[in-house]
Scaffold this active site. Structure first.
Site, short mmCIF file in Angstrom:
data_model
loop_
_atom_site.label_atom_id
_atom_site.label_comp_id
_atom_site.label_asym_id
_atom_site.label_seq_id
_atom_site.Cartn_x
_atom_site.Cartn_y
_atom_site.Cartn_z
N ILE A 114 0.87 -1.17 0.00
CA ILE A 114 0.00 0.00 0.00
C ILE A 114 0.91 1.23 0.00
CG2 ILE A 114 -2.11 -0.99 0.96
CD1 ILE A 114 -1.30 -0.27 3.70
N ASP A 115 0.41 2.32 -0.55
CA ASP A 115 1.24 3.51 -0.71
C ASP A 115 1.76 4.02 0.63
OD1 ASP A 115 0.58 3.41 -3.40
OD2 ASP A 115 -1.08 4.82 -3.21
N LYS A 116 2.86 4.74 0.55
CA LYS A 116 3.51 5.30 1.75
C LYS A 116 2.50 6.04 2.65
CE LYS A 116 6.94 8.81 2.95
NZ LYS A 116 6.78 10.23 2.63
#
Length: 301
Positions: free
Chosen positions: A137-139
């Protein structure tokens, strides 16, 4: 050696080239990019440049990305929020602001560093930099991730992702008031031809489907739950923007004037899959982070 091209956009003109390139991929550090420029791996309009080169509109930047050297990823003690763990799989709740796996030039502080300190065994299928990582999942997205502790578990979880049998539900706050209660966005995604660091809806892109339903409406925003059928990079962020309701706080796909939450208001709250060994379906739910809850309280007022 992988090659990548980028054409300078209006809002990048006048910026230093090392700043522009390090912004193209989340995992590229500025120090690493400066080394590439010094090594002659970056040319602008066919000519080598220095690290302090100021970009002009429509400059064509060509980057030759060196093959990654074998790297040692160092285990780091971290206070991980682990929801489930056995000898095959681990489910962890990732905080906003944490990168999932290391990359050359950015080898510390990631979830993988913490996982390596926490458990000695992670699947090696994805190599040194991404041990055990099945999906990411994105930062700046918080929430649940499944991690494989051996190759059997890794193959099982990847197959479930391919067969679209993993449950992945996200909570999000979007700009605008969505009039209908339910919707499905079926629009193919690929790298944006004008901006390589972004994804976009593109005719010949990869198949991507997001289902959503409205939980609560506010004056200028809507609180929604999105369910992924496919898991493309930035899928929910691009899809919601595409239908005119970009995510609140999203620095890449949202409007300039937005809610202050240090990244997009997106949380991977529900994760379910068939356990690789027992073949039983298991599901986990992580509550919204405190700052997300505070944002909802402000909107309700």
């Amino acid at each position: 050696m992988e090659k990548m091209e980028h054409t300078i956009l209006e809002d990048q003109k006048g910026d230093r080239i090392d700043k522009v390139i390090s912004g193209l991929e989340e995992e590229w550090s500025r120090t690493q990019v400066q080394q590439w420029i010094k090594d002659g791996n970056v040319v602008v309009n066919g000519q080598p440049v220095k690290t302090n080169y100021k970009c002009s509109l429509n400059d064509l930047i060509e980057i030759s990305i060196p093959e990654p050297e074998e790297l040692d990823v160092i285990p780091e003690e971290m206070d991980l929020d682990i929801y489930y763990e056995d000898k095959d799989v681990l489910v962890v709740n990732k905080p906003r602001g944490m990168v999932v796996h290391p990359a050359p030039g950015h080898l510390t502080g990631t979830l993988v560093n913490g996982l390596m300190a926490h458990c000695k065994d992670l699947s090696g299928i994805n190599g040194v930099l991404r041990p055990g990582i099945v999906h990411r999942i994105d930062k700046d997205t918080s929430g649940l991730l499944m991690v494989a502790k051996n190759d059997m578990a890794h193959e099982s979880l990847v197959n479930q992702l391919v067969e679209k049998t993993v449950t992945r539900k996200y909570k999000a706050i979007v700009h605008g008031v969505i009039p209908h209660d339910f919707g499905t966005i079926d629009a193919p995604l690929a790298r944006d031809t004008k901006d390589r660091q972004s994804m976009a809806v593109v005719d010949n892109g990869k198949h991507a489907v997001t289902h959503f339903h409205v939980i609560e409406r506010f004056k200028d925003f809507t609180f929604v739950e999105c369910q992924l059928e496919t898991g493309r990079t930035h899928q929910i962020r691009v899809h919601m923007k595409y239908i005119g309701y970009p995510l609140a706080g999203d620095p890449k796909y949202g409007p300039r004037k937005t809610l202050d939450i240090n990244g997009q208001a997106l949380h991977a709250g529900i994760l379910g899959f068939t356990h690789p060994r027992t073949k039983e379906y298991v599901e986990f739910e992580a509550p919204l982070p405190e700052d997300f809850e505070r944002l909802l309280e402000q909107l309700r007022k």
